[in-house]
Design an enzyme around this catalytic site. Structure first.
Site, mmCIF file in Angstrom:
data_model
loop_
_atom_site.group_PDB
_atom_site.id
_atom_site.type_symbol
_atom_site.label_atom_id
_atom_site.label_comp_id
_atom_site.label_asym_id
_atom_site.label_seq_id
_atom_site.Cartn_x
_atom_site.Cartn_y
_atom_site.Cartn_z
ATOM 1 N N GLU A 119 0.821 -1.226 0.070
ATOM 2 C CA GLU A 119 -0.014 -0.015 -0.027
ATOM 3 C C GLU A 119 0.945 1.202 0.042
ATOM 4 O O GLU A 119 1.796 1.256 0.866
ATOM 5 C CB GLU A 119 -0.783 -0.057 1.128
ATOM 6 C CG GLU A 119 -1.961 -0.996 1.149
ATOM 7 C CD GLU A 119 -2.921 -0.862 -0.260
ATOM 8 O OE1 GLU A 119 -3.356 0.188 -0.531
ATOM 9 O OE2 GLU A 119 -2.826 -2.075 -1.114
ATOM 10 N N CYS A 165 -1.881 9.330 3.634
ATOM 11 C CA CYS A 165 -1.852 9.064 2.293
ATOM 12 C C CYS A 165 -3.041 9.296 1.548
ATOM 13 O O CYS A 165 -3.220 9.694 0.287
ATOM 14 C CB CYS A 165 -1.743 7.422 2.304
ATOM 15 S SG CYS A 165 -2.945 6.473 2.977
#
Ligand SMILES: NC(=O)c1ccc[n+]([C@@H]2O[C@H](COP(=O)([O-])OP(=O)(O)OC[C@H]3O[C@@H](n4cnc5c(N)ncnc54)[C@H](O)[C@@H]3O)[C@@H](O)[C@H]2O)c1
Ligand SMILES: N[C@@H](CCC=O)C(=O)O
Length: 515
Positions: free
Chosen positions: A286, A320
């Site tokens: 990720e 993020c």
């Protein structure tokens, strides 16, 4: 039987009793600052000569903890212990493994404020952000425990005459877990406990800037009775032990969350077959984001401005999922920009130990210098309308910053800054807005603020991100409710906190018996 999964409630700090309890937790943590933390391999605590100091980003003089650093010999020892422990751990039934998570979640819930206080001190999270991080860690364990129970049930297949067919999900083996520093509890806990509840053993290399919170979590696993060797705690620098762990032939999978560049490097190293290696390593990665909020002409202007500010500046933009691009229809551009500038200028910046400040520090000197460099770039690419300078120099403070009139291909519209900086870009119409929204190499989160049903339906199809939100902020995914993960250079779209996540740490085995 498990009760139904429910997200952990956030703490209301406006209640005096909650404020008092949190102040007490902060005081407790402050009395423990500067302690030493060891490696833990097979339950054995190991001190090394080489240590790293974890620093409070709100107060550069304050040492949060001193942490022993693994070298390659100790990384090797951790892999060997994880490999031998796998032989017993994989035989523990899934429904028993899940009970360790339920127990660990209960212990963390009891120590909730204490862990959140560590997050304030080590990561520079505000009270509310820290509380949400701890709540998410509890959620991950509660959720994955239930998912493991489901995965352990018998999976019958369509029956054909004279055969009994069944599918089982068996663990993979030794996994290397490499979490980021920005959700140093939630993401680290989610990654580690998903791997272990699925029956794997883990070598956990915590993020170099937030190892203390990970060391504290090891206490919880021990208290919950997770057998020694199931999770091995190996702090160390990426360059010293990272490649070694990833390249090791006994490493079966790598679970990574972090930047694009490190993720791509791990992908390359993991893909190479080495003599004696019996499998293709699995990588769950990720990675970064460059996330947009699109504001349509027909929208609630206040909602748009509030959503942009919350998504851009919560935890100083170090998510993020953070909004670093506001793509606004020309008809409402000035109104939204002015309101965002006004809200941004009202945000207070300072030592986040006190709940009076909204914006805390960025995590360390490296992040601080990088973000300030991007602010200088921004000054050449757009018009500065808020912030654009340092905050108090006792910590790594940067004022929330807004740039207007930035071109879609400008560097601050394309590159992940990972700090409190948002760029405004004007769209001619909704077509143009969709085109700009999809023009980065990332694809993590996005939001559309609109009252126009047809445009929302269009965005549903065309806006190419893993987590798309309408008429709300683009941060703050809830475990179970918003499975989280992105497209393109944002990673392998593993959807943490979703019903498919545990499958990534298992392999399916079919057994067919002739009757
Ligand atoms: N997609 C998501 O779910 C998600 C969630 C959180 C953070 N992120 C991303 O993470 C980044 C911020 O986190 P970061 O600064 O910790 O990222 P990073 O890539 O610098 O570090 C991530 C982890 O990798 C380790 N590492 C560094 N070099 C290594 C190497 N050569 N081998 C093995 N491990 C190595 C670090 O010590 C850390 O534990 C941002 O890009 C952010 O968008 C993504
Ligand atoms: N899951 C978090 C982001 C994690 C990455 O930083 C959110 O939805 O805001």
């Amino acid at each position: 039987m498990q009760v139904e999964f429910k997200n952990e409630a956030f703490t209301n700090f406006s209640l005096p009793e909650n404020k008092k309890a949190f102040e007490e937790a902060l005081a407790k943590v402050e009395s423990e600052l500067g302690l030493e933390y060891d490696l833990i391999i097979g339950g054995e605590r190991i001190k090394t000569e080489k240590k790293s100091r974890s620093i409070n980003p709100s107060n550069k003089e304050q040492v949060v903890g001193v942490v022993s650093q693994a070298d390659q010999a100790l990384a090797e020892k951790a892999i060997q212990v994880a490999a031998s422990t796998f032989e017993t751990w994989k035989k523990v039934p899934g429904t028993s493994r899940s009970r360790y998570l339920t127990k660990a979640a209960a212990i963390l819930r009891r120590r909730k404020h204490e862990f959140s206080a560590w997050l304030v001190k080590e990561a520079g999270k505000s009270w509310a952000e820290a509380d949400a991080d701890t709540a998410e860690a509890i959620d991950f364990m509660e959720y994955y425990a239930r998912q493991m129970d489901k995965l352990s049930q018998r999976h019958d297949l369509p029956r054909i005459p004279d055969e009994d067919n069944e599918l089982y999900y068996v663990p993979l083996g030794v996994g290397i877990v490499i979490p980021p520093w920005n959700f140093p509890l939630a993401i680290m806990v989610g990654m580690t406990t998903a791997a272990l509840v699925a029956g794997n053993t883990v070598v956990l290399k915590p993020a170099s800037t937030t190892p203390v919170i990970a060391a504290k979590f090891m206490e919880i696993l021990e208290d919950a009775g997770v057998p020694a060797g199931v999770v091995n705690f190996v702090p160390g620098s990426g360059s010293e032990i990272g490649d070694y762990l990833v390249e090791h032939i006994q490493t079966r999978f790598i679970s990574f969350t972090g930047s694009r560049d490190v993720g791509l490097r791990i992908n390359e190293l993991a893909a190479k077959h080495r003599p004696g290696q019996k499998w293709m390593k699995r990588l769950v990665a990720e990675m970064g984001g460059k996330d947009s909020i699109v504001v349509d002409s027909d929208c609630d202007i206040e909602l748009a401005a509030q959503s942009i500010v919350a998504s851009a500046f919560g935890f100083s933009g170090q998510k993020c999922s953070a909004c670093s691009r506001a793509i606004v229809h020309q008809d409402v551009y000035d109104q939204v920009l002015n309101r965002v500038a006004e809200l941004t200028n009202s945000l207070t910046v300072g030592d986040i130990r006190s709940n009076e400040f909204y914006t805390g520090p960025v995590v360390d000197d490296k992040a601080y210098n990088k973000i300030l460099e991007y602010i200088e770039i921004g000054k050449t690419e757009g018009k500065l309308v808020a912030g654009g300078e340092k905050g108090p120099e006792t910590g790594y403070f940067i004022k929330p910053t807004v740039f207007a009139d930035v071109a879609p291909d400008a560097r601050i519209m394309q590159e992940e800054i990972f700090g409190p900086v948002v760029a405004f870009c004007k769209a001619n119409d909704f077509d143009h807005a969709m085109e700009i929204a999809n023009n980065t190499e990332y694809g993590l989160t996005g939001a559309v603020i609109s009252r126009n049903r047809a445009n929302l339906e269009r965005a549903r199809e065309e806006f190419h991100v893993g987590n798309l939100y309408f008429n709300r902020k683009c941060t703050g995914a809830l475990v179970g409710v918003h499975p989280f993960g992105g497209f393109n250079m944002s990673g392998t779209d593993s959807k943490a906190g979703g019903p498919d996540y545990l499958l990534l740490f298992t392999q399916a085995k079919l057994v067919s018996e002739k009757l």
